[in-house]
Design an enzyme around this catalytic site. Structure first.
Site, PDB file in Angstrom:
ATOM      1  N   TYR A 123      44.428  44.325  40.205  1.00  0.00           N
ATOM      2  CA  TYR A 123      43.410  44.074  41.233  1.00  0.00           C
ATOM      3  C   TYR A 123      42.962  45.366  41.914  1.00  0.00           C
ATOM      4  O   TYR A 123      42.183  45.318  42.861  1.00  0.00           O
ATOM      5  CB  TYR A 123      43.943  43.116  42.297  1.00  0.00           C
ATOM      6  CG  TYR A 123      44.034  41.681  41.838  1.00  0.00           C
ATOM      7  CD1 TYR A 123      44.916  41.320  40.826  1.00  0.00           C
ATOM      8  CD2 TYR A 123      43.255  40.695  42.420  1.00  0.00           C
ATOM      9  CE1 TYR A 123      45.011  40.003  40.407  1.00  0.00           C
ATOM     10  CE2 TYR A 123      43.348  39.376  42.003  1.00  0.00           C
ATOM     11  CZ  TYR A 123      44.229  39.036  41.002  1.00  0.00           C
ATOM     12  OH  TYR A 123      44.329  37.731  40.594  1.00  0.00           O
ATOM     13  N   ASP A 227      49.348  35.550  41.329  1.00  0.00           N
ATOM     14  CA  ASP A 227      48.165  34.691  41.330  1.00  0.00           C
ATOM     15  C   ASP A 227      48.387  33.507  40.392  1.00  0.00           C
ATOM     16  O   ASP A 227      48.191  32.341  40.766  1.00  0.00           O
ATOM     17  CB  ASP A 227      46.959  35.525  40.877  1.00  0.00           C
ATOM     18  CG  ASP A 227      45.670  34.730  40.884  1.00  0.00           C
ATOM     19  OD1 ASP A 227      45.448  33.979  41.853  1.00  0.00           O
ATOM     20  OD2 ASP A 227      44.886  34.845  39.922  1.00  0.00           O
TER      21      ASP A 227
END
Ligand code: ATP
Length: 338
Positions: A123, A227
């Site tokens: 990310y 996630d």
């Protein structure tokens, strides 16, 4: 004195679940002066940015925010508002308690917590086309972030009476990046001898979550694994309508559900507000409002236990409004009757 809290309604089902959550906080007797700020595609059309500076400044100033989901364009378009907010404010720890509610299928008895590193990994936004037809994403792992997220997980375990932290990694393949994160966690573990350290490769962790989820205790992991495992966890306790989350940093904390903006059901009035309500419970406890948090949690358990009012994602027919009214009534009912 009312708390001043930044409120980002978001888009899709965001405004619906946010309004429901405001009603629930108010029913619990906590006075809040909500400072509303908008983010997302509509704001980008007006201001050129999906996350204008005043929104970030407001979160920084009030130190606490409640946030609805904001849609992220897939493929092209602007960078995720959710990720940008977490990175800009260095909200490095994403805490997601995965806990079963009564009467919700599948009926596993799950009580675990995922602590996800929120600022690095894949990310970090480091992507490039190195040649036509060849794209590269860089997975960033630093000693600093790996150490502080492990430290956070151990402290969280101690504060919440949990005896085990499991670091989830893939250091057998990513020997440098995940290897570094694992080494950092091992070093942190030495400082917390009263909490047991478990280690598990991410694929094995996915299977263990399904077969024996409570074996993991507080699971700490890098961004992408966190996630994916969060959605797996949500599936274990009845779906995305349930699971809350908190993004915690040294400067500020932003409370938001695990789910996204669910465009397929937006505006229809039947989103389940439970995930954001439970995020607000985390927020109230963060503010020291433990009694109000406990009241909401008890009422939520009561509504689910009765099984009479449930939203469509859980097989019921109740609208967001029906569910919210039932929950507020349970909060306001004197305890003996509840
Ligand atoms: P994102 O990429 O933003 O995480 P997503 O595509 O993974 O989003 P969500 O928006 O979280 O997915 O929603 C996935 C599905 O779960 C939706 O299609 C919706 O049917 C269901 N869902 C999510 N949140 C809720 C909710 N609060 N109430 C009811 N259903 C929900």
């Amino acid at each position: 004195m009312a708390y001043r809290i930044t409120l980002i309604p978001g888009d899709g089902i965001g405004p619906e679940v946010v309004t429901a959550t405001q009603d629930v906080v108010s029913a619990a007797g906590v006075a809040v002066d909500w400072e509303v700020h908008h983010a997302g595609i509509e704001v980008a059309k007006l201001t050129g940015s999906p996350l204008p500076l005043p929104v970030i400044d407001a979160v920084r100033k009030n130190r606490v925010a409640l946030k609805g989901p904001v849609t992220t364009p897939i493929g092209g378009g602007f960078r995720s508002v959710n990720v940008t907010l977490r990175q800009t404010l260095d909200l490095y720890a994403n805490v997601r308690p995965i806990r079963s509610l009564p009467n919700v299928e599948p009926r596993f008895d799950v009580d675990m917590v995922i602590v996800r590193e929120n600022t690095e990994g894949l990310y970090a936004g480091l992507e490039l086309m190195i040649l036509p037809g060849v794209a590269q994403s860089i997975k960033l792992t630093t000693e600093r972030s790996s150490t502080r997220i492990a430290e956070f997980a151990f402290r969280y375990a101690k504060q919440h009476g949990r005896s085990k932290v499991t670091i989830v990694h893939k250091a057998n393949i990513m020997k440098l990046s995940d290897g570094l994160a694992l080494d950092c966690a091992r070093r942190v573990a030495v400082r917390h001898p009263e909490v047991h350290l478990g280690e598990m490769i991410v694929d094995a962790a996915a299977m263990t979550m399904v077969r024996d989820p409570n074996k993991l205790g507080v699971l700490v992991t890098e961004n992408l694994y966190g996630d994916i495992l969060s959605d797996l966890g949500a599936g274990l306790v009845g779906g995305l309508g349930i699971v809350p989350g908190a993004n915690i940093g040294d400067e500020a904390a932003v409370f938001e559900a695990v789910h996204g903006s669910a465009p397929d059901i937006a505006g229809k009035g039947y989103a389940n507000p439970t995930a954001l309500v439970q995020s607000a419970v985390m927020m109230l406890r963060h503010l020291g409002e433990h009694e109000a948090g406990d009241r909401i949690e008890r009422a939520l358990t009561e509504v689910y236990r009765s099984g009479q009012v449930r939203t469509r994602d859980l097989g019921g027919t109740a609208s967001t409004g029906d569910f919210t009214r039932a929950l507020c009534a349970a909060i306001e009912r004197p305890r003996a009757e509840a």
